[in-house]
Every structure is written in structure tokens, then in C-alpha cells.
Design a protein around this motif. Structure first.
Motif, PDB file in Angstrom:
ATOM      1  N   GLU A 162      -2.702   8.012  -5.707  1.00 54.57           N
ATOM      2  CA  GLU A 162      -3.975   7.473  -6.177  1.00 54.57           C
ATOM      3  C   GLU A 162      -3.732   6.108  -6.827  1.00 54.57           C
ATOM      4  N   GLU A 201      -1.329  14.332 -13.064  1.00 50.68           N
ATOM      5  CA  GLU A 201       0.094  14.028 -13.282  1.00 50.68           C
ATOM      6  C   GLU A 201       0.223  13.133 -14.515  1.00 50.68           C
ATOM      7  N   VAL A 248       1.476  -2.213 -12.315  1.00 52.53           N
ATOM      8  CA  VAL A 248       2.434  -1.724 -13.306  1.00 52.53           C
ATOM      9  C   VAL A 248       3.392  -0.830 -12.543  1.00 52.53           C
ATOM     10  N   MET A 271       2.212  10.322 -16.156  1.00 50.04           N
ATOM     11  CA  MET A 271       3.172   9.293 -15.749  1.00 50.04           C
ATOM     12  C   MET A 271       3.603   8.470 -16.948  1.00 50.04           C
ATOM     13  N   ILE A 283       4.623   5.366 -17.540  1.00 53.27           N
ATOM     14  CA  ILE A 283       4.727   4.132 -16.765  1.00 53.27           C
ATOM     15  C   ILE A 283       5.604   3.075 -17.426  1.00 53.27           C
ATOM     16  N   ASP A 294      14.739  -2.601 -18.678  1.00 56.90           N
ATOM     17  CA  ASP A 294      15.419  -2.010 -19.839  1.00 56.90           C
ATOM     18  C   ASP A 294      16.926  -1.918 -19.617  1.00 56.90           C
ATOM     19  N   VAL A 322       0.246   7.691 -18.870  1.00 61.79           N
ATOM     20  CA  VAL A 322      -1.060   7.642 -18.220  1.00 61.79           C
ATOM     21  C   VAL A 322      -1.258   8.969 -17.510  1.00 61.79           C
ATOM     22  N   HIS A 349       2.705  10.938  -7.484  1.00 61.35           N
ATOM     23  CA  HIS A 349       2.484  12.292  -6.997  1.00 61.35           C
ATOM     24  C   HIS A 349       1.472  12.307  -5.861  1.00 61.35           C
ATOM     25  N   CYS A 350       0.323  11.639  -6.083  1.00 60.42           N
ATOM     26  CA  CYS A 350      -0.735  11.703  -5.057  1.00 60.42           C
ATOM     27  C   CYS A 350      -1.114  10.327  -4.514  1.00 60.42           C
ATOM     28  N   GLY A 403       8.308   3.915 -19.289  1.00 57.13           N
ATOM     29  CA  GLY A 403       9.576   4.547 -19.656  1.00 57.13           C
ATOM     30  C   GLY A 403       9.351   5.732 -20.577  1.00 57.13           C
ATOM     31  N   CYS A 430      -0.144   6.465  -8.528  1.00 58.27           N
ATOM     32  CA  CYS A 430       0.385   7.774  -8.922  1.00 58.27           C
ATOM     33  C   CYS A 430       1.511   8.165  -7.963  1.00 58.27           C
ATOM     34  N   ALA A 442      10.020  -1.506 -15.190  1.00 57.73           N
ATOM     35  CA  ALA A 442      10.296  -1.258 -16.614  1.00 57.73           C
ATOM     36  C   ALA A 442      11.699  -0.687 -16.787  1.00 57.73           C
ATOM     37  N   THR A 443      12.054   0.263 -15.898  1.00 63.92           N
ATOM     38  CA  THR A 443      13.375   0.896 -15.993  1.00 63.92           C
ATOM     39  C   THR A 443      14.494  -0.119 -15.746  1.00 63.92           C
ATOM     40  N   VAL A 501      -2.261   5.422 -22.324  1.00 67.34           N
ATOM     41  CA  VAL A 501      -3.119   4.358 -21.815  1.00 67.34           C
ATOM     42  C   VAL A 501      -4.352   5.054 -21.259  1.00 67.34           C
ATOM     43  N   MET A 540      -4.821   3.656  -9.541  1.00 68.90           N
ATOM     44  CA  MET A 540      -5.612   3.686 -10.777  1.00 68.90           C
ATOM     45  C   MET A 540      -5.670   2.311 -11.396  1.00 68.90           C
ATOM     46  N   PRO A 548       6.722   1.460 -12.848  1.00 60.87           N
ATOM     47  CA  PRO A 548       7.741   2.037 -13.741  1.00 60.87           C
ATOM     48  C   PRO A 548       9.158   1.629 -13.354  1.00 60.87           C
ATOM     49  N   CYS A 602      -3.020  10.832 -14.415  1.00 59.19           N
ATOM     50  CA  CYS A 602      -3.729  10.565 -13.161  1.00 59.19           C
ATOM     51  C   CYS A 602      -5.051  11.336 -13.165  1.00 59.19           C
ATOM     52  N   PRO A 603      -6.186  10.647 -12.979  1.00 61.35           N
ATOM     53  CA  PRO A 603      -7.477  11.344 -13.017  1.00 61.35           C
ATOM     54  C   PRO A 603      -7.666  12.248 -11.797  1.00 61.35           C
ATOM     55  N   HIS A 604      -6.843  12.031 -10.784  1.00 55.89           N
ATOM     56  CA  HIS A 604      -6.976  12.774  -9.533  1.00 55.89           C
ATOM     57  C   HIS A 604      -6.176  14.077  -9.573  1.00 55.89           C
ATOM     58  N   CYS A 605      -4.905  13.979  -9.997  1.00 61.54           N
ATOM     59  CA  CYS A 605      -4.055  15.175  -9.958  1.00 61.54           C
ATOM     60  C   CYS A 605      -3.492  15.553 -11.337  1.00 61.54           C
TER      61      CYS A 605
END
Lengths: 288, 288
Positions: free
Chosen positions: A214, B214, A241, B216, B218, A250, B207, A211-212, B220, A209, A246-247, B241, A216, A243, B209-212
């Protein structure tokens, strides 16, 4: 000796029992160290991205690298490398376009008018195209030619294993048990042709993540290491995975991607590949 | 009239110009409302999961549903439904096993000794198996038969479009431009056979985030809605996902999965499917 022996590259050295096919002009102009097939069986585990990154990593380590995009009906390689030049056909054969870092690329998408034109072909025609990618492309001198295989255990993998001189395989998997089951089918298939396995890479093992931070495991608990041990294949490592990948893919800029995890995998693969490197011109003959 | 007309189901109604193939015992025992192919062109966009969930959603809405797993070399359907019974062969044909909620399932994996045994077959044999899944399986009465197609635009999709009476298609895509390019190949291919498009679903759009919490993206920025508009296909919605789906799928419990986003997509699809439902026994003939 028949008349055709006069012009044969194997004249005087062959047993005379079976006549090897004549080398094409393209083959005479090519020397390929090792042919490495990247396979997964399962689609969408990021095999083309991994193939691209392995090529980038080997190139960064100083090797001469080519990619043969064997996913004829779903080719991805030109797009992720931003290669838009059409393949150039000259009397000696087909000249593969080169990426910005110097990786030679051949893909059916480089011969289509539009990149999203479908090729609605049954297996025999696809097999013929694959053979031509081998016999008619002027690869020049390469240390490694990577083959990006399509999913499944059908015509393309069969043709590759039966007709092309594959030195070994890299297997790409992802954590889901479902993917693992299908990947095991591909491993079992490959073992029938007795190639060498250079390693197994578990892709999409987790997402971080932004942001935090985490971690996953979005597709389940990674099990690549256990699968590698079970299948007796060297384990090369796991990849998230990302991002950013992926960017960049692309945008056709996979060569700009930086990843310490991937660098480590690329180094490990290079170690495996370095064992018994041969520059064997006879390999340029098709097996069939 | 020839002698064979005496036993023909079309006797007296045909033009006499071309003789339709005799119905098999299995076909005489089957009535299928609509045949819906789920296709993506690109592997790993979650097409089998989406196929499974569409079947679950239609079943929850009260319809009689079957799934023909047309991904012969990479079949996933039995595993995600936890169906381990082998297909039962009786004089009338092959009886498809039934999932816990009553979805009939036919897959090559139900005929293999081990689920990870590979089938190393070229296209013609795969095409023959597909035809037999159509002619020799006792589907009974179904409102909808979903076909889970493999990636690519090769033998299997060609056989399906040429030989099976597909009423329409659902297209599954994912956000990456790379995936979109390959999915567009499949759409262009399908359009050559002029089927109806029931809708487009964008899978793996994000996706959480289960924590915050957020969100995402992932793979694009989602672009399914734009792609649907561009290809003139009804847009059915986007899906995340969801690790819970991966876990339930691996455990063979996809029928326990709950998702408001999916319920909505299932309802929209049912609306599209309800237009012009026919129970047309003549469709049971192969086109070829």
C-alpha cells in the motif's frame, strides 16, 4: 601599485579600485566548478540525506564531488558517510577526509572530540567557521561542492549567500503544508540574493507498506510539483520515506543505497548543473 | 536607596547590591506558573506538533496554557492552531491571540503580513525579539507557558537559557540514530544551564498501515526509552507518525486531534509538572 600587489594573484588585471583579498594557500590549491547549496528552511525534511544522495549520484556519474556541512550546530554528513577520521590540519590548510567512493567531506563534527558534543555558539562565531571552511580547506579540484544548509533563514544562510560564491540552489521540501510554508520562506529569502535554482525535490512523499505494498501519503498529498511551478523552479522529482535509507545512513553506508527514483533525480540535476559549468579560480575569493 | 527605588517592585526586599530590572506593564499583568521549553536540537522530529499537542493536553486537563513560538525563522504554531488574527498591540503591551480552546499564542508569524514572508535576521535581532516576547506580551495568568524552540544549539537556545526563567525541558527525539546524535548535543547543551528535565518523548516511532495494520518502523528501531535512561530523563512515551495529525495540523485544527497515546503522555507530563508548581512573579524579570 602598492607593495602588496607584487604578490597578488590579480596583479596587472585588477582595476586598482578595490583590492581583492589574497588567496590563501588552500584556495590556491583548489579549483571548484560549481557551488551548490541544498536548502529547505524547514528542518527534518531529509535535506542532509538528499544532499548525501545527490553527492553519491554525481559521484557515480563520474564527477569529483565535495560536501561542506554548513549545519554547524546539527551536522549529519560525516555520520551518514561513515567518515570518522578527523580533519587533518597541515601548513597549507585543512585536508578534508574522503568517503569510500571518494567524496571529500568537511564538517565541524570532524573537528570535535565526540560526535555528540554540542557547539554552543552564537551567529558571528558560526559565520567565522563557515568562512574558514571556505578559505582554509584544501578542496583540490572539484566539479561540484555541495553545501548542506541548516534549517531557518538566520545567520548561516545569510553568511552563505553574502560571503560564499554560491552558483545555485536545490530546494528540498516535504508534503505537509506546514513544511511548505516554511520552505517558501527560504525560497523567498534566497531570491533576494538572486541565485540560480537548479531544482526542487519533494522528499518523504509517501511510504510503501512492505507487507501489502500500500502506498501511504503519511504527511499529506504531495504538492512539490505544484510548489515548483509556483516558485518557477525546475521540478526534479519525489522520493519516498525508505527505511532502507535510514538503516544505511545510521550505519554510515549511504553510498551503498540503491534507488531508481533517486538515480533519475540525480540525472536530472546533473543536466541542470552541466549548463554553463565554469572552472573559475576567482570564485575562490570570499565576496566579503 | 536611589530615587528609582521608590517605584521599584523589589523596594525594601532587595540586597541593594544589584538593581533588578523594572517590571514592564505587560509583566505586571502576567503571572506564569512554569516555563517549559520543548527542544530537540534536530529539526523535523515533530517538535512543534508535540508542543501543540502538549498544550492541547494540558488545556484539556483544565490548565491555563500559553505557547511562545521561539522558532523565529521557521514558526509553525499559529498555522497548526488555525490562529490568523494578528497580535494586538495596546499601551500595556502585546495581546496574544487565543486559540479556539483558549490557548494563548505568540509567534512572529502573527506580526508578518504574509505567513510565508521570511525574516532574514542574524542572531542579535532574533535574541531581541525573543526577549520582547517575554517582556512585552501580556500573558495574563498562565499555569504553563510552553516555548517551542528551533533546531540547533545556537542563538535562540542560548538566549532562552541565559535570559528567560526556564523551569524545565521536554526533549523530543525520533528513532534514527542520526537524530539521536543531534538530540544528544541539545541535551548536553541544556545540561550546562542545569534546568530540570520533565521528560523525553520519542516521536515518529512507527507508522501503522491503514490497509493491513502492519506496524512499520520507518526511521529505524525506537530507542527513546534507552536514550532517556542514558540521559537520566523521565521517559514519557512514544508516538506514531499519524497522517490524521498532519491533516488536522495543515487545516489548523490540531485541537480536534484525538490520540490515546498522546493522552497518556500528556497525563505523565502533567504529573511531572505538578511537582513544585510556584506562581512566582519575580520570575518575570529577565535574567540578563
Amino acid at each position: 601599485m602598492s607593495d602588496s600587489c607584487n604578490t597578488c594573484s590579480a596583479a596587472g588585471t585588477c582595476s586598482g579600485e578595490s583590492c581583492p583579498p589574497e588567496l590563501t594557500e588552500a584556495q590556491k590549491a583548489s579549483r571548484i566548478g560549481k557551488v551548490v547549496a541544498i536548502m529547505s528552511g524547514k528542518g527534518g525534511v531529509g535535506k542532509s540525506s538528499v544532499t548525501g544522495m545527490l553527492a553519491v549520484s554525481l559521484r557515480r556519474q563520474g564527477y569529483k564531488v565535495g560536501i561542506l556541512d554548513a549545519d554547524i550546530t546539527g551536522p549529519s554528513i560525516p555520520k551518514i558517510f561513515g567518515v570518522k577520521d578527523k580533519a587533518n590540519v597541515v601548513p597549507a590548510g585543512v585536508i578534508p577526509p574522503t568517503s569510500s567512493s571518494g567524496i571529500k567531506i568537511m564538517s565541524l563534527n570532524l573537528m570535535l572530540e565526540n560526535e555528540d558534543d554540542p557547539v554552543i555558539w552564537r551567529g558571528p562565531i558560526i559565520a567565522q567557521i563557515l568562512n574558514q571552511f571556505w578559505t582554509d580547506v584544501v578542496w583540490g579540484e572539484l566539479d561540484y561542492l555541495l553545501l548542506d544548509l541548516p534549517p531557518g533563514t538566520g545567520d548561516v544562510p545569510i553568511t552563505i549567500f553574502q560571503s560564499l560564491p554560491v552558483d545555485g540552489l536545490v530546494v528540498v521540501t516535504s508534503p505537509q503544508q506546514l513544511a511548505n510554508m516554511v520552505v517558501r520562506k527560504a525560497i523567498k529569502m534566497a531570491k533576494k540574493y538572486d541565485p540560480r535554482f537548479y531544482g526542487l525535490i519533494e522528499n518523504m512523499a509517501y511510504v510503501e507498506c512492505p507487507h501489502c505494498q500500500e502506498r501511504m501519503e503519511i504527511f499529506g498529498k504531495p504538492q512539490g510539483q505544484a510548489e515548483a511551478a509556483r516558485s518557477e523552479i525546475p521540478y526534479l522529482g519525489e522520493l519516498p520515506v525508505d527505511p532502507a535509507l535510514a538503516t544505511l545512513s545510521d550505519a554510515g553506508k549511504i553510498e551503498e543505497y540503491q534507488s531508481p527514483a533517486f538515480d533519475e533525480i540525480g540525472r536530472r540535476l546533473a543536466e541542470e548543473l552541466k549548463k554553463n559549468v565554469t572552472l573559475n579560480p576567482s570564485k575562490l575569493n570570499l565576496k566579503m
